[in-house]
Write an enzyme that holds these catalytic residues in place. Structure first.
Site, mmCIF file in Angstrom:
data_model
loop_
_atom_site.group_PDB
_atom_site.id
_atom_site.type_symbol
_atom_site.label_atom_id
_atom_site.label_comp_id
_atom_site.label_asym_id
_atom_site.label_seq_id
_atom_site.Cartn_x
_atom_site.Cartn_y
_atom_site.Cartn_z
ATOM 1 N N SER A 186 -1.700 -4.146 5.619
ATOM 2 C CA SER A 186 -1.567 -3.905 4.182
ATOM 3 C C SER A 186 -0.197 -4.405 3.761
ATOM 4 O O SER A 186 0.796 -4.138 4.446
ATOM 5 C CB SER A 186 -1.659 -2.414 3.869
ATOM 6 O OG SER A 186 -2.974 -1.978 4.043
ATOM 7 N N GLY A 187 -0.147 -5.125 2.657
ATOM 8 C CA GLY A 187 1.123 -5.677 2.192
ATOM 9 C C GLY A 187 1.392 -7.059 2.732
ATOM 10 O O GLY A 187 2.398 -7.688 2.403
ATOM 11 N N THR A 191 -5.205 -9.482 -0.280
ATOM 12 C CA THR A 191 -5.891 -9.463 -1.578
ATOM 13 C C THR A 191 -5.494 -10.689 -2.409
ATOM 14 O O THR A 191 -6.338 -11.334 -3.036
ATOM 15 C CB THR A 191 -5.562 -8.170 -2.344
ATOM 16 O OG1 THR A 191 -5.953 -7.056 -1.521
ATOM 17 C CG2 THR A 191 -6.296 -8.096 -3.665
ATOM 18 N N ASN A 240 1.147 2.020 6.631
ATOM 19 C CA ASN A 240 0.958 1.434 5.305
ATOM 20 C C ASN A 240 0.545 2.477 4.277
ATOM 21 O O ASN A 240 -0.273 3.342 4.560
ATOM 22 C CB ASN A 240 -0.149 0.357 5.356
ATOM 23 C CG ASN A 240 0.161 -0.700 6.384
ATOM 24 O OD1 ASN A 240 1.216 -1.297 6.356
ATOM 25 N ND2 ASN A 240 -0.752 -0.902 7.319
ATOM 26 N N SER A 243 -3.615 1.376 2.810
ATOM 27 C CA SER A 243 -4.397 0.709 3.857
ATOM 28 C C SER A 243 -5.900 0.805 3.574
ATOM 29 O O SER A 243 -6.422 1.888 3.315
ATOM 30 C CB SER A 243 -4.084 1.378 5.198
ATOM 31 O OG SER A 243 -4.864 0.822 6.225
ATOM 32 N N SER A 244 -6.588 -0.325 3.632
ATOM 33 C CA SER A 244 -8.052 -0.338 3.461
ATOM 34 C C SER A 244 -8.676 0.347 4.662
ATOM 35 O O SER A 244 -8.429 -0.056 5.795
ATOM 36 C CB SER A 244 -8.588 -1.772 3.384
ATOM 37 O OG SER A 244 -8.122 -2.401 2.236
ATOM 38 N N GLY A 472 -6.837 -4.556 10.122
ATOM 39 C CA GLY A 472 -6.436 -5.210 11.359
ATOM 40 C C GLY A 472 -6.331 -4.221 12.510
ATOM 41 O O GLY A 472 -6.546 -3.023 12.367
ATOM 42 N N GLU A 474 -4.948 -1.676 15.124
ATOM 43 C CA GLU A 474 -4.013 -0.576 14.853
ATOM 44 C C GLU A 474 -3.468 0.030 16.137
ATOM 45 O O GLU A 474 -4.201 0.232 17.109
ATOM 46 C CB GLU A 474 -4.690 0.524 14.016
ATOM 47 C CG GLU A 474 -4.946 0.075 12.596
ATOM 48 C CD GLU A 474 -5.328 1.210 11.651
ATOM 49 O OE1 GLU A 474 -5.268 0.973 10.441
ATOM 50 O OE2 GLU A 474 -5.688 2.307 12.120
#
Length: 778
Positions: A186-187, A191, A240, A243-244, A472, A474
């Protein structure tokens, strides 16, 4: 490829990542005094330091690093002391062009390019995108799109538009659907990368229908639905804030004239257990906090929310984190989510119904059961839960006693009629959590369906380009059942990735018309078997333990130790009785089994379903309408069973595995393209490149794995001109003989007495360690 793949190499295999080998296979070093190498940094933040060889005494090498410190390296190999690449400004566009394709070489090539704002780099056909953390408008827009239109991959500087163009070109040329697999933390910019790909596809494909001034294009609608999916599917994790916790596959559909005609969002693998279990200082899904802190006074009363906000709910109180910060304000998030709902055509009534379901889950979490004072096998609702029971029942559209009965009893249908049995307190709590997870995941599915209806799908479309954005790999200080499932998904995707890298390597060798044979390359199928295999895999053993009411995490751990002691991918940490370590493609991860049994337990409970389908609120009832295939499945099993339990165990691990299979089936029907997004620093600031952080992401994204595959064949490759320019001084008389550059390359290699290399149509291919030998002679 089953248990292993093949990668093309010359007839004599060599060690990977630039290591020279003897006939026996042991690694040697091609180093002399003055050789420039890398040495692993003691300071973890730096990862690797530049160093110069000061002394060589057999296999013992003394080096001085860039800070002036000396290091003595015993039994020096090129794995311990990888060679530096020749100095060049700003690195190379494509890292397969590096003379030494090793870990520090890749890392510092990205660092050099990042310093010059070159945020895109290729590794073969894989695009690595490093987030600049500030706008770079000159890189995007129609002027750049026109530049990349109809240009082959690699013809121009690396760019996300080049990947989108390649996908569109292959779709139109070969009439085959394509996919772009985007991964990263994330980040890292996933997106934004998705948005750029969709904008480019809209530019080259146009739209099948002309839009009015106020009408949104397909890709605009897909992007504007994003805040809804983020609110209901994203959460704060240790690493994050946003996070998705699900996989998203956005499918852009094209008509026969290759114009965009529709789109669909498919979601996979929602982390359902997060609804009821969270570790401090993480959070559950954003939607819960948005409701608690953003709802109007009128809605607060309607949803019976306490004054204490999130702290009034047990599911949320498992963590001390309720607020994230200004950038993710809960009340502002609520407003933005409702705005996005309006954009996709959800009425105020729909929105009210959606957040009512969120409130239902929160109130269910406050229900507590205790053992009946007269019979331990029965349970009673604790007095402190009466207010929450009344709130949950009212919002569900059912009676309080009906809800209590649905959670605290189970019913079995027999030929003699129904038999209802009481549940003990622990089983009733499992039943409550199962209802919460089911309601929330049904709501998430409804939201996705609503978004797809709003965007509009082209059912007749035969060609699509899909964009996959998924969590991704982890690895935290404490890794639980969620990380186990997520890393299984990444192992699957890595296998798919490896197979495609093999394929691209073969295509490169065939294009250059060089001779090659195959060697076996062991992929990660053994890891997938360890986890998934039936019978005897880890998920299978977990399900088996879940069937025993009194089984503990220690029992499960012992079962694993007994079953997998000899498996090279599995190990037991020395000081633990309940943890296990798996050797993943991205490194070792240790998992704690404390919550595995509870988090894997899900129940298909007929009483829950019957109660919800009878709800006085049509919205709640509609979430539980049986789909046609479910009805058929139920009918088919009715006649075969003498009695039917309304409280059947279902494994979340197995559900996850099934959804993963659906995703992989979808991906294997497309031609894939890869974008690996990298977050250069944890501060989200421009101009800062943290080597160890980036290195971790390269490992997790499989980039270094792809390099290892390339190394199994010919890790060093160079075009003829560059090779002659660099090594011509070994015999300057060659320049006067009027030879072709390819012939000069052959003669230079003969001087070095190297064998096993290949001369292609435009490039020379060298085996591991041969470029180092050429440099030593130079």
């Amino acid at each position: 490829t089953g248990g292993g793949g093949t990668v093309p190499v010359s007839s004599r295999g060599q060690e990977c990542v630039g290591a020279m080998t003897t006939e026996g296979g042991e690694a040697l070093v091609a180093l002399t005094v003055g050789s420039e190498v890398w040495i692993e940094a003691k300071d973890d933040a730096l990862a690797w330091l530049k160093a110069t060889v000061m002394k060589v005494d057999g296999a013992t090498v003394t080096v001085e690093d860039e800070k002036g410190e000396e290091h003595v390296v015993e039994e020096a190999t090129e794995e311990k002391l990888p060679l530096q690449n020749p100095r060049g400004k700003g690195g190379v566009d494509d890292m397969t062009q590096l003379s030494y394709l090793n870990e520090p070489g890749v890392l510092h090539n990205l660092k050099d390019r990042y310093a010059l704002d070159a945020i895109y780099t290729y590794t073969g056909s894989i695009l690595i995108a490093v987030n600049p953390f500030y706008p770079v408008p000159q890189l995007y827009g129609e002027h750049m799109m026109y530049s990349y239109r109809d240009r082959m991959l690699g013809e121009l500087s690396p760019h996300v538009y080049a990947i989108a163009e390649e996908a569109f070109r292959q779709m139109s040329q070969y009439s085959k659907s394509q996919s772009v697999l985007i991964s990263g933390e994330s980040g890292a910019g996933k997106t934004e990368t998705s948005k750029l790909i969709m904008n480019y596809l809209a530019f080259v494909g146009g739209h099948s229908k002309e839009k009015g001034a106020d009408e949104k294009t397909v890709e605009q609608q897909v992007l504007e639905s994003n805040p809804i999916l983020e609110a209901f599917g994203n959460a704060k994790t240790v690493r994050n804030n946003n996070s998705s916790r699900f996989g998203k596959y956005m499918e852009i559909q094209f008509d026969s004239k290759l114009r965009i005609s529709g789109a669909a969002i498919r979601t996979y693998l929602l982390e359902r257990s997060r609804v009821v279990f969270i570790n401090d200082p993480e959070r559950t899904f954003h939607s819960f906090y948005q409701l608690c802190y953003g709802a109007s006074e009128e809605d607060r009363q309607a949803f019976k929310l306490p004054e204490a906000g999130a702290e009034g709910f047990k599911y949320l109180k498992q963590s001390t984190c309720f607020e994230i910060g200004k950038e993710m304000d809960n009340a502002e998030g609520y407003r933005r989510t409702k705005e996005a709902m309006s954009i996709v055509g959800m009425t105020e009534e729909d929105q009210h119904c959606v957040f009512r379901v969120v409130a239902i889950v929160l109130h269910l979490g406050n229900l507590s059961f205790a053992a009946d004072s007269e019979d331990d096998e029965k349970c009673v609702l604790e007095e402190c839960s009466q207010e929450s029971l009344a709130a949950a029942a009212a919002l569900l559209g059912t009676q309080a006693d009906v809800l209590t009965r649905a959670l605290s009893t189970r019913t079995r249908k027999t030929f003699d009629g129904e038999i209802t049995s009481p549940l003990n307190a622990a089983a009733a709590i499992n039943s409550r959590d199962s209802l919460s997870k089911t309601i929330y995941s049904k709501l998430f599915d409804w939201l996705v369906e609503k978004i797809n209806t709003s965007i509009g799908q082209d059912e007749s479309s035969e060609l699509t380009i899909g964009v996959l954005d998924i969590y991704g790999f982890e690895q935290f200080q404490k890794n639980d059942f969620e990380q186990f499932c997520i890393n299984l998904a990444n192992e699957k995707l890595q296998q798919h990735f490896n197979q495609q890298v093999f394929k691209k390597e073969q295509e490169e060798y065939e294009k250059e018309e060089i001779k090659w044979t195959y060697i076996d390359f062991v992929d990660n199928q053994d890891m997938l078997d360890l986890i998934e295999k039936k019978p005897g895999g880890m998920i299978d053993l977990l399900d088996e333990q879940c069937q025993f009411p009194k089984a503990t995490s220690a029992d499960f751990a012992q079962k694993l130790y007994n079953s997998f002691t000899d498996n090279k991918r599995f190990s037991k940490p020395k000081l633990s009785r309940s943890a296990f370590t798996l050797n993943h493609y991205a490194g070792d991860v240790t998992y704690e089994t404390d919550n595995f049994l509870e988090k894997n337990k899900d129940y298909v409970i007929a009483e829950h379903k019957n109660m919800l389908m009878a709800s006085e609120y049509p919205f709640v009832a509609s979430l539980f309408e049986e789909k046609e295939e479910e009805k058929k499945k139920e009918e088919a099993t009715k006649g075969r069973r003498k009695s039917v339990s309304a409280f059947r165990f279902a494994s979340l691990g197995n559900t996850f595995k099934g959804q993963l299979k659906v995703l992989m089936t979808a991906l294997t029907q497309t031609e894939p393209h890869y974008v690996r997004c990298i977050k250069p620093n944890t501060l989200n600031q421009p101009g800062i490149f943290e080597p160890s952080n980036v290195l971790h992401q390269l490992r997790c994204g499989g980039v270094l794995e792809a390099i290892r595959i390339s190394c199994a064949g010919y890790p060093s490759r160079s075009n003829f001109y560059d090779f002659v320019e660099r090594f011509g001084l070994l015999d300057i008389s060659l320049f006067d003989q009027g030879l072709e550059e390819s012939d000069m390359c052959e003669k230079l290699l003969a001087i070095a007495k190297l064998e096993g290399h290949q001369i292609g149509k435009t490039k020379i291919f060298l085996k591991g360690g041969q470029m180092a030998m050429m440099d030593k002679l130079r």
